[in-house]
Design a protein around this motif. Structure first.
Motif, PDB file in Angstrom:
ATOM      1  N   GLU A  98     -49.499   7.822 -20.051  1.00  0.00           N
ATOM      2  CA  GLU A  98     -51.081   7.499 -19.926  1.00  0.00           C
ATOM      3  C   GLU A  98     -51.997   9.154 -20.384  1.00  0.00           C
ATOM      4  O   GLU A  98     -51.985   9.099 -20.849  1.00  0.00           O
ATOM      5  CB  GLU A  98     -52.340   6.753 -19.148  1.00  0.00           C
ATOM      6  CG  GLU A  98     -51.678   4.894 -20.000  1.00  0.00           C
ATOM      7  CD  GLU A  98     -50.858   4.832 -18.862  1.00  0.00           C
ATOM      8  OE1 GLU A  98     -50.100   5.000 -17.837  1.00  0.00           O
ATOM      9  OE2 GLU A  98     -50.167   3.622 -19.128  1.00  0.00           O
ATOM     10  N   GLU A  99     -51.325   9.420 -18.400  1.00  0.00           N
ATOM     11  CA  GLU A  99     -52.327  10.626 -18.635  1.00  0.00           C
ATOM     12  C   GLU A  99     -50.937  12.032 -19.061  1.00  0.00           C
ATOM     13  O   GLU A  99     -51.688  12.649 -19.744  1.00  0.00           O
ATOM     14  CB  GLU A  99     -51.208  11.319 -17.301  1.00  0.00           C
ATOM     15  CG  GLU A  99     -53.058  10.784 -15.670  1.00  0.00           C
ATOM     16  CD  GLU A  99     -51.896  11.390 -15.058  1.00  0.00           C
ATOM     17  OE1 GLU A  99     -52.479  12.820 -14.804  1.00  0.00           O
ATOM     18  OE2 GLU A  99     -51.781  10.496 -14.318  1.00  0.00           O
ATOM     19  N   GLN A 158     -49.879  11.294 -23.106  1.00  0.00           N
ATOM     20  CA  GLN A 158     -50.114  11.590 -23.699  1.00  0.00           C
ATOM     21  C   GLN A 158     -52.169  11.633 -23.683  1.00  0.00           C
ATOM     22  O   GLN A 158     -51.890  12.752 -25.295  1.00  0.00           O
ATOM     23  CB  GLN A 158     -51.035   9.921 -24.032  1.00  0.00           C
ATOM     24  CG  GLN A 158     -50.009   8.641 -24.835  1.00  0.00           C
ATOM     25  CD  GLN A 158     -50.692   7.458 -25.026  1.00  0.00           C
ATOM     26  OE1 GLN A 158     -50.714   6.894 -24.339  1.00  0.00           O
ATOM     27  NE2 GLN A 158     -49.510   7.662 -26.585  1.00  0.00           N
ATOM     28  N   TYR A 159     -52.235  11.897 -22.891  1.00  0.00           N
ATOM     29  CA  TYR A 159     -54.138  12.404 -22.437  1.00  0.00           C
ATOM     30  C   TYR A 159     -53.493  14.510 -22.684  1.00  0.00           C
ATOM     31  O   TYR A 159     -54.391  15.005 -23.300  1.00  0.00           O
ATOM     32  CB  TYR A 159     -55.058  12.572 -21.555  1.00  0.00           C
ATOM     33  CG  TYR A 159     -55.835  13.808 -20.736  1.00  0.00           C
ATOM     34  CD1 TYR A 159     -56.617  13.573 -21.887  1.00  0.00           C
ATOM     35  CD2 TYR A 159     -55.507  14.117 -20.083  1.00  0.00           C
ATOM     36  CE1 TYR A 159     -57.881  14.620 -21.337  1.00  0.00           C
ATOM     37  CE2 TYR A 159     -56.299  15.197 -19.695  1.00  0.00           C
ATOM     38  CZ  TYR A 159     -57.886  15.259 -20.312  1.00  0.00           C
ATOM     39  OH  TYR A 159     -59.100  15.984 -20.075  1.00  0.00           O
ATOM     40  N   ARG A 205     -55.192  17.209 -25.276  1.00  0.00           N
ATOM     41  CA  ARG A 205     -56.171  18.361 -24.526  1.00  0.00           C
ATOM     42  C   ARG A 205     -55.323  19.703 -25.507  1.00  0.00           C
ATOM     43  O   ARG A 205     -55.508  20.999 -25.768  1.00  0.00           O
ATOM     44  CB  ARG A 205     -55.783  18.387 -23.143  1.00  0.00           C
ATOM     45  CG  ARG A 205     -56.700  19.408 -22.323  1.00  0.00           C
ATOM     46  CD  ARG A 205     -56.764  18.906 -21.219  1.00  0.00           C
ATOM     47  NE  ARG A 205     -55.619  19.406 -20.677  1.00  0.00           N
ATOM     48  CZ  ARG A 205     -55.172  19.609 -18.807  1.00  0.00           C
ATOM     49  NH1 ARG A 205     -56.484  19.645 -18.382  1.00  0.00           N
ATOM     50  NH2 ARG A 205     -54.362  20.321 -18.278  1.00  0.00           N
TER      51      ARG A 205
END
Length: 222
Positions: free
Chosen positions: A169-170, A172-173, A177
């Protein structure tokens, strides 16, 4: 990767565990007199205002849980300290099969997140002298070969690199960004980008000096 070379599988770590591991490796290099580290020292190192992104506010329970996570994976060890205070040390060199320059670059990625070659050269040089951008590229290439680092953006000026210990999940973030930042910076003139890079380098040098002075003050007060 050379034939017969043993590597550990990549294990995603929580944000708190990554911060604690980064602090352990950093302080072993920059303030060896205060290493191995107590939980109190780790809390201070994790929450310090300079050389960290994002800023964190970890408490004792957060750090202890992070240490448990690291010890479960063989990335940190608890040792008997002087008196009744136990201390902790990292095992990053063995766990990730790192040498000194690789550890310096990887630690900066743990402490500050995705960065460019120029940013990594400035910041990692406080732990290991990286003569130029070619030296940084060589280290990054070796970490990519070990499957510990990846490029988040295409080759060229401003290419950004990240470690591969992020949960899915991180990760993908981070991609989203970096794409947003690249879109913004593409409209900035090259001369302005150079000025920004120089300013960041000067600020990094100042914050590193502040960290050194803070550590000396702590030693004098202890």
């Amino acid at each position: 990767m050379s034939e017969g070379e043993e590597t550990n599988p990549i294990v995603p770590l929580s944000a708190n565990a990554r911060r604690v591991l980064g602090v352990l490796v950093e302080k072993a290099k920059t303030t060896p007199d205060n290493y191995p580290m107590t939980v109190a020292a780790l809390i201070s190192g994790c929450n310090q205002k300079s050389n960290r992104s994002p800023q964190m506010s970890l408490d004792e329970n957060d750090v202890l849980l992070a240490l448990d996570e690291l010890r479960e994976h063989g990335a940190a060890r608890e040792i008997q300290g002087s008196g009744r205070v136990n201390k902790f040390r990292h095992a990053a060199y063995d766990w990730l099969n790192l040498d000194n320059p690789q550890a310096a670059v990887f630690t900066e990625l743990l402490l500050r997140g995705p960065q460019t070659q120029g940013e990594l050269r400035t910041r990692a040089s406080r732990m290991y002298n990286l003569a130029d951008l070619n030296a940084v590229k060589s280290v990054l290439d070796s970490l990519i070969e070990k499957d510990l680092v990846e490029a988040l953006s295409p080759p060229g000026r401003g290419q950004t690199f990240a470690h591969k210990l992020y949960p899915h999940e991180e990760r993908q973030y981070l991609e989203a960004r970096v794409e947003k930042q690249s879109a913004k910076s593409s409209a900035v003139p090259a001369e302005q980008k150079d000025a920004i890079d120089q300013l960041i380098s000067r600020l990094d040098a100042v914050t590193s000096r502040i960290d050194e002075l803070e550590e000396r003050i702590k030693q004098l007060e202890s």
